[in-house]
Design a protein around this motif. Structure first.
Motif, PDB file in Angstrom:
ATOM      1  N   GLN A  79      -0.897 -15.916  18.949  1.00 15.03           N
ATOM      2  CA  GLN A  79       0.110 -16.523  19.638  1.00 15.03           C
ATOM      3  C   GLN A  79       1.119 -17.092  18.815  1.00 15.03           C
ATOM      4  O   GLN A  79       1.155 -17.403  17.639  1.00 15.03           O
ATOM      5  CB  GLN A  79      -0.656 -17.793  20.221  1.00 15.03           C
ATOM      6  CG  GLN A  79      -1.817 -17.652  20.812  1.00 15.03           C
ATOM      7  CD  GLN A  79      -1.682 -16.900  22.453  1.00 15.03           C
ATOM      8  OE1 GLN A  79      -0.738 -17.110  22.958  1.00 15.03           O
ATOM      9  NE2 GLN A  79      -2.760 -16.021  22.646  1.00 15.03           N
ATOM     10  N   VAL A  80       2.115 -16.791  19.527  1.00 14.80           N
ATOM     11  CA  VAL A  80       3.479 -17.123  18.711  1.00 14.80           C
ATOM     12  C   VAL A  80       4.286 -18.000  19.764  1.00 14.80           C
ATOM     13  O   VAL A  80       4.180 -18.179  20.667  1.00 14.80           O
ATOM     14  CB  VAL A  80       4.205 -15.706  18.376  1.00 14.80           C
ATOM     15  CG1 VAL A  80       3.578 -14.933  17.252  1.00 14.80           C
ATOM     16  CG2 VAL A  80       4.623 -14.862  19.318  1.00 14.80           C
ATOM     17  N   ASP A 130       4.352 -13.907  24.587  1.00 16.87           N
ATOM     18  CA  ASP A 130       3.844 -15.259  23.802  1.00 16.87           C
ATOM     19  C   ASP A 130       2.822 -14.696  22.706  1.00 16.87           C
ATOM     20  O   ASP A 130       2.107 -15.608  22.264  1.00 16.87           O
ATOM     21  CB  ASP A 130       3.084 -15.956  24.888  1.00 16.87           C
ATOM     22  CG  ASP A 130       2.036 -15.178  25.623  1.00 16.87           C
ATOM     23  OD1 ASP A 130       1.996 -13.623  25.738  1.00 16.87           O
ATOM     24  OD2 ASP A 130       1.206 -15.804  26.233  1.00 16.87           O
ATOM     25  N   ARG A 131       2.534 -13.643  22.518  1.00 19.45           N
ATOM     26  CA  ARG A 131       1.635 -13.006  21.670  1.00 19.45           C
ATOM     27  C   ARG A 131       1.676 -11.714  20.770  1.00 19.45           C
ATOM     28  O   ARG A 131       2.758 -10.907  21.560  1.00 19.45           O
ATOM     29  CB  ARG A 131       0.072 -13.526  21.933  1.00 19.45           C
ATOM     30  CG  ARG A 131       0.005 -12.146  23.087  1.00 19.45           C
ATOM     31  CD  ARG A 131      -1.308 -12.250  23.875  1.00 19.45           C
ATOM     32  NE  ARG A 131      -1.644 -11.271  24.832  1.00 19.45           N
ATOM     33  CZ  ARG A 131      -0.881 -11.162  26.008  1.00 19.45           C
ATOM     34  NH1 ARG A 131       0.121 -11.820  26.347  1.00 19.45           N
ATOM     35  NH2 ARG A 131      -1.280 -10.008  26.887  1.00 19.45           N
ATOM     36  N   VAL A 132       1.040 -11.579  20.107  1.00 20.28           N
ATOM     37  CA  VAL A 132       0.942 -10.382  19.580  1.00 20.28           C
ATOM     38  C   VAL A 132      -0.486  -9.752  19.416  1.00 20.28           C
ATOM     39  O   VAL A 132      -1.337 -10.714  18.966  1.00 20.28           O
ATOM     40  CB  VAL A 132       1.723 -10.188  17.915  1.00 20.28           C
ATOM     41  CG1 VAL A 132       1.362  -8.482  17.253  1.00 20.28           C
ATOM     42  CG2 VAL A 132       3.031 -10.441  17.732  1.00 20.28           C
ATOM     43  N   GLU A 133      -0.883  -8.461  19.840  1.00 20.36           N
ATOM     44  CA  GLU A 133      -2.233  -8.092  19.666  1.00 20.36           C
ATOM     45  C   GLU A 133      -2.336  -6.988  18.704  1.00 20.36           C
ATOM     46  O   GLU A 133      -1.390  -6.190  18.760  1.00 20.36           O
ATOM     47  CB  GLU A 133      -2.867  -7.696  21.050  1.00 20.36           C
ATOM     48  CG  GLU A 133      -2.743  -8.809  21.921  1.00 20.36           C
ATOM     49  CD  GLU A 133      -3.045  -8.131  23.535  1.00 20.36           C
ATOM     50  OE1 GLU A 133      -3.590  -7.026  23.508  1.00 20.36           O
ATOM     51  OE2 GLU A 133      -3.153  -9.065  24.293  1.00 20.36           O
ATOM     52  N   ILE A 134      -3.287  -7.194  17.795  1.00 23.42           N
ATOM     53  CA  ILE A 134      -3.500  -6.091  16.650  1.00 23.42           C
ATOM     54  C   ILE A 134      -4.861  -5.608  16.806  1.00 23.42           C
ATOM     55  O   ILE A 134      -5.676  -6.516  16.800  1.00 23.42           O
ATOM     56  CB  ILE A 134      -3.053  -6.869  15.388  1.00 23.42           C
ATOM     57  CG1 ILE A 134      -1.491  -7.058  15.295  1.00 23.42           C
ATOM     58  CG2 ILE A 134      -3.017  -5.644  14.260  1.00 23.42           C
ATOM     59  CD1 ILE A 134      -1.254  -8.014  14.211  1.00 23.42           C
ATOM     60  N   SER A 135      -4.911  -4.338  16.373  1.00 20.57           N
ATOM     61  CA  SER A 135      -6.412  -3.683  16.350  1.00 20.57           C
ATOM     62  C   SER A 135      -6.374  -3.260  14.767  1.00 20.57           C
ATOM     63  O   SER A 135      -5.314  -2.318  14.236  1.00 20.57           O
ATOM     64  CB  SER A 135      -6.686  -2.665  16.980  1.00 20.57           C
ATOM     65  OG  SER A 135      -7.203  -3.154  18.167  1.00 20.57           O
ATOM     66  N   PRO A 154       7.205 -18.273  14.371  1.00 21.77           N
ATOM     67  CA  PRO A 154       6.175 -18.948  13.909  1.00 21.77           C
ATOM     68  C   PRO A 154       4.648 -18.701  14.617  1.00 21.77           C
ATOM     69  O   PRO A 154       4.836 -18.287  15.818  1.00 21.77           O
ATOM     70  CB  PRO A 154       6.482 -20.651  14.376  1.00 21.77           C
ATOM     71  CG  PRO A 154       8.106 -20.380  14.525  1.00 21.77           C
ATOM     72  CD  PRO A 154       8.171 -19.179  14.855  1.00 21.77           C
ATOM     73  N   ILE A 155       3.569 -18.697  14.081  1.00 22.84           N
ATOM     74  CA  ILE A 155       2.235 -18.452  14.553  1.00 22.84           C
ATOM     75  C   ILE A 155       1.690 -19.653  14.773  1.00 22.84           C
ATOM     76  O   ILE A 155       1.826 -20.735  14.052  1.00 22.84           O
ATOM     77  CB  ILE A 155       1.576 -17.643  13.517  1.00 22.84           C
ATOM     78  CG1 ILE A 155       2.268 -16.222  13.341  1.00 22.84           C
ATOM     79  CG2 ILE A 155       0.137 -17.332  13.938  1.00 22.84           C
ATOM     80  CD1 ILE A 155       1.569 -15.413  12.137  1.00 22.84           C
ATOM     81  N   THR A 156       1.325 -19.961  16.146  1.00 24.01           N
ATOM     82  CA  THR A 156       0.710 -21.081  16.519  1.00 24.01           C
ATOM     83  C   THR A 156      -1.115 -21.024  16.680  1.00 24.01           C
ATOM     84  O   THR A 156      -1.433 -22.336  16.720  1.00 24.01           O
ATOM     85  CB  THR A 156       1.219 -21.877  17.686  1.00 24.01           C
ATOM     86  OG1 THR A 156       1.057 -20.507  18.822  1.00 24.01           O
ATOM     87  CG2 THR A 156       2.754 -21.804  17.827  1.00 24.01           C
ATOM     88  N   ASP A 157      -1.492 -20.034  16.913  1.00 21.80           N
ATOM     89  CA  ASP A 157      -3.130 -19.897  17.158  1.00 21.80           C
ATOM     90  C   ASP A 157      -3.326 -18.460  17.266  1.00 21.80           C
ATOM     91  O   ASP A 157      -2.446 -17.748  17.230  1.00 21.80           O
ATOM     92  CB  ASP A 157      -3.103 -20.675  18.444  1.00 21.80           C
ATOM     93  CG  ASP A 157      -4.498 -21.165  18.694  1.00 21.80           C
ATOM     94  OD1 ASP A 157      -5.356 -21.211  17.710  1.00 21.80           O
ATOM     95  OD2 ASP A 157      -4.959 -21.595  19.851  1.00 21.80           O
ATOM     96  N   GLY A 158      -4.593 -18.416  17.608  1.00 27.43           N
ATOM     97  CA  GLY A 158      -5.189 -16.943  17.830  1.00 27.43           C
ATOM     98  C   GLY A 158      -6.478 -16.751  17.644  1.00 27.43           C
ATOM     99  O   GLY A 158      -7.269 -17.798  17.341  1.00 27.43           O
ATOM    100  N   THR A 159      -6.931 -15.864  18.065  1.00 27.97           N
ATOM    101  CA  THR A 159      -8.489 -15.393  17.470  1.00 27.97           C
ATOM    102  C   THR A 159      -8.626 -14.073  16.925  1.00 27.97           C
ATOM    103  O   THR A 159      -7.710 -13.023  17.104  1.00 27.97           O
ATOM    104  CB  THR A 159      -9.036 -15.259  18.917  1.00 27.97           C
ATOM    105  OG1 THR A 159      -8.496 -14.239  19.732  1.00 27.97           O
ATOM    106  CG2 THR A 159      -9.004 -16.432  19.738  1.00 27.97           C
ATOM    107  N   LEU A 205      -5.247 -19.702  12.179  1.00 28.77           N
ATOM    108  CA  LEU A 205      -4.810 -21.009  11.966  1.00 28.77           C
ATOM    109  C   LEU A 205      -3.260 -21.253  12.348  1.00 28.77           C
ATOM    110  O   LEU A 205      -2.501 -20.254  11.993  1.00 28.77           O
ATOM    111  CB  LEU A 205      -5.234 -21.736  10.786  1.00 28.77           C
ATOM    112  CG  LEU A 205      -6.655 -21.642  10.540  1.00 28.77           C
ATOM    113  CD1 LEU A 205      -6.952 -22.192   9.139  1.00 28.77           C
ATOM    114  CD2 LEU A 205      -7.282 -22.466  11.431  1.00 28.77           C
ATOM    115  N   PRO A 206      -2.695 -22.453  13.027  1.00 28.20           N
ATOM    116  CA  PRO A 206      -1.378 -22.683  13.134  1.00 28.20           C
ATOM    117  C   PRO A 206      -0.744 -22.797  11.650  1.00 28.20           C
ATOM    118  O   PRO A 206      -1.521 -23.248  10.653  1.00 28.20           O
ATOM    119  CB  PRO A 206      -1.420 -23.824  13.873  1.00 28.20           C
ATOM    120  CG  PRO A 206      -2.719 -24.321  13.949  1.00 28.20           C
ATOM    121  CD  PRO A 206      -3.584 -23.364  13.626  1.00 28.20           C
TER     122      PRO A 206
END
Length: 161
Positions: free
Chosen positions: A17-18, A151-156, A40-45, A55-56
């Protein structure tokens, strides 16, 4: 002599999440070229062979080198929750190139969705780990493919075997 051909082993998927980009403007310097953008990176999985959360506090430090291409350098911390290494952390430095048509890049900048197949987004992450059982992450080469959403970046991520 025939050398082994590397294959790809899927390791994990990240959803990062950005927040809104910070446009720092044109930069110059010995190793700088283009427009500096910080996201800025705010969260994610993270899920797969490792599981946890992003982590933010991290950020993607981008150099926009043309209206079609950007040099990305994201740095962030993962907190793992797998039983085998619960509480462990992984620091990620993820270098990437994102390239697309000028129209599609303009849409991304405006926060509009773009079909991921229209964007070349490839990365080469490196890792620092806080648990000995994760040392394998520091002893292999990894590559990945990504997609930018409003609102996000997805990466494999994949390990070259």
């Amino acid at each position: 002599m025939t050398l082994p051909t590397p294959t790809l082993e899927h390791v994990a998927d990240l959803v990062v999440q950005v927040s809104e980009p910070i446009e720092a403007g044109d930069v110059t310097g010995l190793n700088s070229r283009g427009k500096r953008r910080v996201i800025p990176i705010t969260d994610g999985t993270v899920s797969g062979r490792i599981n946890g959360r992003v982590l933010p506090g991290g950020a993607d430090f981008q150099l926009v080198v043309s209206e079609t291409c950007a040099d990305l350098d994201a740095r962030y911390l993962l907190a793992l929750d797998d039983d085998a290494w619960a509480g462990a952390h992984v620091f990620v430095q993820n270098r990437a190139i994102r390239r697309a048509s000028a129209d599609d890049i303009a849409k991304l900048v405006r926060g509009e969705p773009v079909d991921p197949s229209a964007v070349y987004f490839r990365c080469v992450p490196t890792f620092e780990v806080s648990h000995p059982a994760l040392t394998w992450m520091t002893e292999s080469v990894f590559v990945g493919t990504g997609a930018r959403f409003p609102d996000r970046v997805e990466i494999s991520l994949f390990r070259l075997t």
